[in-house]
Design an enzyme around this catalytic site. Structure first.
Site, short mmCIF file in Angstrom:
data_model
loop_
_atom_site.label_atom_id
_atom_site.label_comp_id
_atom_site.label_asym_id
_atom_site.label_seq_id
_atom_site.Cartn_x
_atom_site.Cartn_y
_atom_site.Cartn_z
N ASP A 182 -6.24 -5.79 -4.53
CA ASP A 182 -6.14 -4.37 -4.19
C ASP A 182 -4.88 -3.73 -4.77
OD1 ASP A 182 -7.18 -6.24 -2.35
OD2 ASP A 182 -7.31 -4.79 -0.74
N ASP B 143 0.81 -1.22 0.00
CA ASP B 143 0.00 0.00 0.00
C ASP B 143 0.84 1.27 0.00
OD1 ASP B 143 -2.55 -1.12 -0.21
OD2 ASP B 143 -2.50 -1.72 1.88
N1 GLY Z 1 -6.94 -2.32 0.46
C1 GLY Z 1 -7.66 -2.83 1.54
C2 GLY Z 1 -9.11 -2.64 1.51
O1 GLY Z 1 -9.73 -2.35 0.50
O2 GLY Z 1 -9.70 -2.81 2.55
#
Ligand code: GLY
Length: 375
Positions: free
Chosen positions: A154, A88
């Site tokens: 994600d 992330d």
């Molecule tokens: N990237 C983590 C979520 O969407 O919760």
């Protein structure tokens, strides 16, 4: 829908929140009040991104000041607490630093973002051709152990910082790993019918694919709504930077699944594979991520297809505002209610999530033609 009215709503609420939040990083609300995290977990930059959007929409310096107030946290995390970062990094440094650089040319922001992109590139696993999503958070837990070989859907939204870094540095390796990760996602995480696994585990030694597994979805074989939304934007941006039609086709395929599974108000349940919807919540954050992503997808299309995805994005944003907006609740610090963070862990349910709020604002700013795109 009255876009100017919605713009005022976003600007007003963000302004009053900024006066309260100062340099803090909001994550999710409890009873309408945003909670904060010192390092911003994976979401810290959606608040800075929201303020950059407001700056672009209003040209008022005060939003720029708020967007930069928490910069020290992003710097300290990257340079002193890098072990707390995972894939992330893309989200965290796109909307805090790439955004600043793209809008204002801020050189410090550019350098930080390039360092962040380098760290993300370092998570690419040649054996298996994927970016490792998470770190091992518990040595005794099997799921967590498998994180060493785990890719997640994600992550597709974390690729733009790599494409940006490739352009800025001229180092094509950034682009190579981003494209390889996108190909691996298309091959193993997206199923034949366009639905997706949340995550997929690869053998560490050989890179061979092992199995799909969920973390935030209903079950390993289900289709988690927010994961599907991440894929729409992820593939649309991969097309933007590669111009390879296969990514555009993949973006359409995953988008069609998302749109086919919406409820009558154009908002999804939190997972598309629930055996019964009774007592299960919708997820407005998935809807707002999808809406902004559909606008990106639409921007690369023409004719009826362009209209089609644009119209869906418009309808979703309209429904979010009319049914889930807090415009009549001045005390609520969120922009949208009824987001669903992590249903299996019963965490952040029926709340506002800062990323849901951000993508809603991005969608509206896009409809108004008011923003550079930071991704
Ligand atoms: N990237 C983590 C979520 O969407 O919760």
């Amino acid at each position: 829908m009255d876009l100017m009215e919605i713009k005022e709503f976003i600007l007003e609420k963000t302004k009053s929140n900024g006066e309260i939040f100062q340099d803090q990083l909001p994550t999710s609300t409890k009873e309408g009040q945003y909670q904060f995290d010192e390092w911003g977990t994976w979401v810290g930059s959606f608040w800075t991104g929201l303020n950059f959007l407001c700056y672009e929409m209003s040209k008022k310096e005060s939003y720029l000041e708020v967007a930069r107030k928490s910069r020290h946290r992003f710097k300290r995390r990257l340079y002193e607490r890098a072990e707390t970062l995972d894939h992330d990094i893309g989200f965290l440094y796109s909307l805090s630093c790439v955004a600043d650089y793209k809008i204002t040319g801020n050189e410090e922001a550019k350098e930080i973002a390039l360092d962040a992109a380098k760290l993300l590139k370092g998570r690419f696993r040649e054996k298996g051709q994927y970016i490792q999503a998470w770190n091992v958070w518990d040595e005794t837990d099997e799921f967590s152990q498998n994180n060493k070989g785990r890719a997640i859907v994600d992550c597709m939204y974390n690729l733009p910082i790599l494409f940006w870094a490739a352009e800025e540095t001229g180092d094509d390796n950034y682009r190579r790993v981003a494209l390889a990760h996108a190909d691996t996602t298309a091959k193993y995480l997206v199923r034949e019918d366009g639905t997706a696994y949340h995550s997929f585990v690869f053998d560490l030694e050989t890179g061979e694919p092992k199995f799909g597994q969920t973390h935030q979805g209903y079950s390993d074989e289900s289709c988690w709504a927010r994961g599907q939304a991440w894929l729409i934007g992820g593939f649309a941006y991969t097309f933007k930077y590669s111009k390879d039609e296969k990514y555009l086709n993949m973006a359409k395929k995953v988008a069609d699944v998302f749109l086919d599974n919406l409820e009558e108000d154009f908002i999804p349940m939190w997972d598309f594979s629930l055996p019964s919807k009774e007592n299960h919540p919708r997820d407005t954050s998935a809807a707002s991520i999808a809406a902004a992503s559909l606008l990106e997808l639409s921007s690369h299309l023409s004719g009826e297809e362009k209209e089609h995805y644009y119209k869906w994005a418009y309808q979703i944003l309209e429904s979010l505002y009319n049914h889930y907006g807090t415009q009549n609740d001045a005390e609520n610090q969120g922009l949208l209610v009824h987001a669903c963070g992590h249903y299996p862990a019963k965490k952040d349910l029926n709340c506002s999530l800062i990323y849901g709020d951000y993508y809603f604002a991005e969608g509206i700013a896009r409809l108004l033609g008011d923003t550079e795109i930071y991704w």
